[in-house]
Design an enzyme around this catalytic site. Structure first.
Site, PDB file in Angstrom:
ATOM      1  N   LYS A  55       0.775  -1.099  -0.050  1.00  0.00           N
ATOM      2  CA  LYS A  55      -0.185  -0.086  -0.046  1.00  0.00           C
ATOM      3  C   LYS A  55       0.865   1.193  -0.074  1.00  0.00           C
ATOM      4  O   LYS A  55       0.548   2.406  -0.267  1.00  0.00           O
ATOM      5  CB  LYS A  55      -0.955   0.019   0.923  1.00  0.00           C
ATOM      6  CG  LYS A  55      -2.073  -1.035   1.052  1.00  0.00           C
ATOM      7  CD  LYS A  55      -3.361  -1.021   1.842  1.00  0.00           C
ATOM      8  CE  LYS A  55      -4.384  -1.962   1.513  1.00  0.00           C
ATOM      9  NZ  LYS A  55      -3.850  -3.546   1.889  1.00  0.00           N
TER      10      LYS A  55
HETATM   11  C1  PLP Z   1      -4.448  -4.736   1.174  1.00  0.00           C
HETATM   12  C2  PLP Z   1      -3.747  -5.945   1.222  1.00  0.00           C
HETATM   13  C3  PLP Z   1      -4.003  -7.028   0.531  1.00  0.00           C
HETATM   14  C4  PLP Z   1      -5.327  -6.941  -0.602  1.00  0.00           C
HETATM   15  O1  PLP Z   1      -5.100  -5.767  -1.431  1.00  0.00           O
HETATM   16  P1  PLP Z   1      -6.545  -5.350  -2.225  1.00  0.00           P
HETATM   17  O2  PLP Z   1      -5.980  -4.323  -3.268  1.00  0.00           O
HETATM   18  O3  PLP Z   1      -7.613  -5.004  -1.341  1.00  0.00           O
HETATM   19  O4  PLP Z   1      -7.116  -6.545  -3.267  1.00  0.00           O
HETATM   20  C5  PLP Z   1      -3.170  -8.059   0.461  1.00  0.00           C
HETATM   21  N1  PLP Z   1      -2.321  -8.170   1.244  1.00  0.00           N
HETATM   22  C6  PLP Z   1      -1.896  -7.168   2.252  1.00  0.00           C
HETATM   23  C7  PLP Z   1      -0.578  -7.399   2.949  1.00  0.00           C
HETATM   24  C8  PLP Z   1      -2.693  -6.034   1.822  1.00  0.00           C
HETATM   25  O5  PLP Z   1      -2.163  -5.011   2.973  1.00  0.00           O
END
Ligand code: PLP
Length: 463
Positions: free
Chosen positions: A112
């Site tokens: 993210k």
């Molecule tokens: C947010 C997240 C996901 C999922 O990502 P999306 O974009 O919501 O599909 C998977 N793994 C981790 C570690 C995350 O922080």
């Protein structure tokens, strides 16, 4: 670039307005009116420069109405400067034909950061221009909140307030939110669940006087700018393995469908991706939807890969919009069915269109742990539980003729308990944040009540 709502009933916006607005007024999500393409030659040349150079080439067509070229290059440089790996998104071989794309070298150790760091810089540039002051409020079950705080800490014209459920986030996640010392950062521990936090956030956006008073803004996963930032690493990794001459598959641990939808955009921009494989944990609504065409919500079962514990996958609406030939009325109708009846049937034509490029799989808790153990034994790598879900599904969908890239979405040290239970090894934090457990914390506890939370936000804002 102009952006339109997936429900077809909102004003058409430019990039800046799309980024600042987040959710469209008709309840839909903004998507680009047309998807720009890169020529095979442009794609092949991406390997000649840095990650930042590739980021500029890939994202420029989406933002050209909002930034000057030099300005946008500087935004990108500042966004990725704080990463702990010079190549930003390194690719590592894990088995014959199997690769891991490490997306956890950012400041909060999860993918993210790629989007949030960029958004922080873009907001700052736009706000400086207009002299506006805003308050970013987010609700988090862990990763999004820490990424937002890291991205906005110390920036001008912005306060960032993150609501999280008291006692229900991991210690690393909590410390990442509570230890920054900047005056514009506010971690608010709500006496309630994540769903309570999300509900308060939604109600706050519906409270127009409050919204205007504090200049409320959101950076949740439906913001188009977040999807856009994630397109880049699909290009850089595929090119490293020989694209555009050689096709590749991606396997993506998925919750809200934001990350994998970025892969779909990369494909439509001209990157030769054969298959995008959705990997879910036991909360398998997306796997069921892709296999059966029935999108039905259930109850969320907490798992060892908590960032994928979702009931409704909000970004899936963007894929549906394309699969329904961009018919906003049809999308609005099925979304109403989802709200009223808890599910809908994807039309046969749309389902077929999706299955041309997508596949899926779901993984149990035991399989996840076993994959963490096996990956350490076979390849000497410690992986986080989300990544393990991806690796397990990737094995089932592996095509011997094509390389498969699995996205490693978080660092194992962010989920140390699950990793230790599977391997006996407690993964250490990277050196640059080894003192996280020693830094002092600053959190404000607040009762599970909208008025109390709004008052607290008014009081906390730096004026
Ligand atoms: C947010 C997240 C996901 C999922 O990502 P999306 O974009 O919501 O599909 C998977 N793994 C981790 C570690 C995350 O922080």
């Amino acid at each position: 670039m102009r952006y339109v709502s997936t429900r077809g009933n909102s004003p058409v916006l430019n990039f800046q307005e799309t980024m600042l607005t987040g959710l469209a007024p008709d309840g839909g999500l903004y998507v680009p009116e047309t998807v720009p393409t890169l020529t095979p030659d442009q794609i092949a040349r991406l390997h000649l420069g840095s990650y930042e150079d590739a980021a500029f080439t890939v994202m420029w067509p989406f933002v050209g109405d909002t930034f000057e070229e030099d300005e946008f290059r500087e935004i990108i440089a500042n966004a990725y400067d704080g990463f702990g790996h010079v190549s930003r998104a390194p690719l590592k071989q894990i088995d014959d034909g199997q690769w891991l794309l490490e997306l956890f070298h950012g400041p909060t150790l999860a993918f993210k950061d790629f989007a949030m760091q960029l958004i922080g810089q873009m907001f700052q540039t736009v706000l400086a221009r207009t002299g506006r002051r805003i308050t970013i409020v987010g609700a988090t079950s862990g990763d999004t909140g820490s990424a937002a705080i890291e991205a906005f800490r110390g920036l001008d014209n912005v306060d960032v307030c993150i609501l999280y459920p008291h006692g229900r986030v991991s210690e690393v996640q909590r410390r990442q939110m509570s230890t920054p010392t900047e005056a514009n950062v506010h971690a608010l521990a709500v006496d309630g669940t994540f769903d309570d936090c999300q509900r308060h956030l939604k109600d706050m956006f519906a409270d127009i006087p409050f919204r205007d008073e504090v200049g409320l803004a959101a950076v949740n996963s439906i913001n188009w700018a977040r999807v856009m930032a994630q397109i880049v690493y699909y290009f850089t990794s595929a090119v490293a393995l020989g694209a555009p001459e050689r096709r590749v598959n991606f396997c993506v641990p998925t919750g809200n469908f934001g990350d994998i939808y970025a892969g779909e955009i990369a494909r439509r921009m001209g990157l030769p991706i054969d298959r995008l494989v959705v990997a879910t944990n036991q909360n398998d609504i997306l796997d069921r939807a892709l296999r059966t065409g029935e999108y039905r919500t259930g109850t969320v079962h907490p798992s060892i890969s908590p960032s994928m514990d979702i009931q409704v996958s909000s970004n899936f609406e963007r894929l549906l919009f394309d699969a329904y030939d961009r018919d906003g009325n049809a999308v609005a109708q099925i979304m109403q069915e989802l709200r009223g009846e808890g599910g809908f049937t994807i039309s046969q034509g749309a389902h077929q269109a999706i299955l041309e490029h997508f596949a899926s799989g779901a993984v149990s808790e035991d399989e996840t742990s076993a994959r963490i153990t096996a990956t350490l034994e076979e390849s000497a790598e410690l992986v986080c539980p989300h990544t393990a879900v991806g690796l397990e599904v990737a094995r089932d969908h592996h095509d011997i003729a094509l390389p498969t890239i699995t996205l490693a979405t978080a660092h194992p040290a962010k989920f140390p308990d699950a990793v230790e239970a599977a391997t006996g090894i407690r993964p250490p934090l990277p050196n640059r944040m080894a003192d996280l457990y020693d830094r002092s914390e600053r959190v404000t506890r607040v009762e599970n009540d909208l008025a109390a939370i709004e008052d607290l936000i008014r009081e906390k804002r730096t004026k």
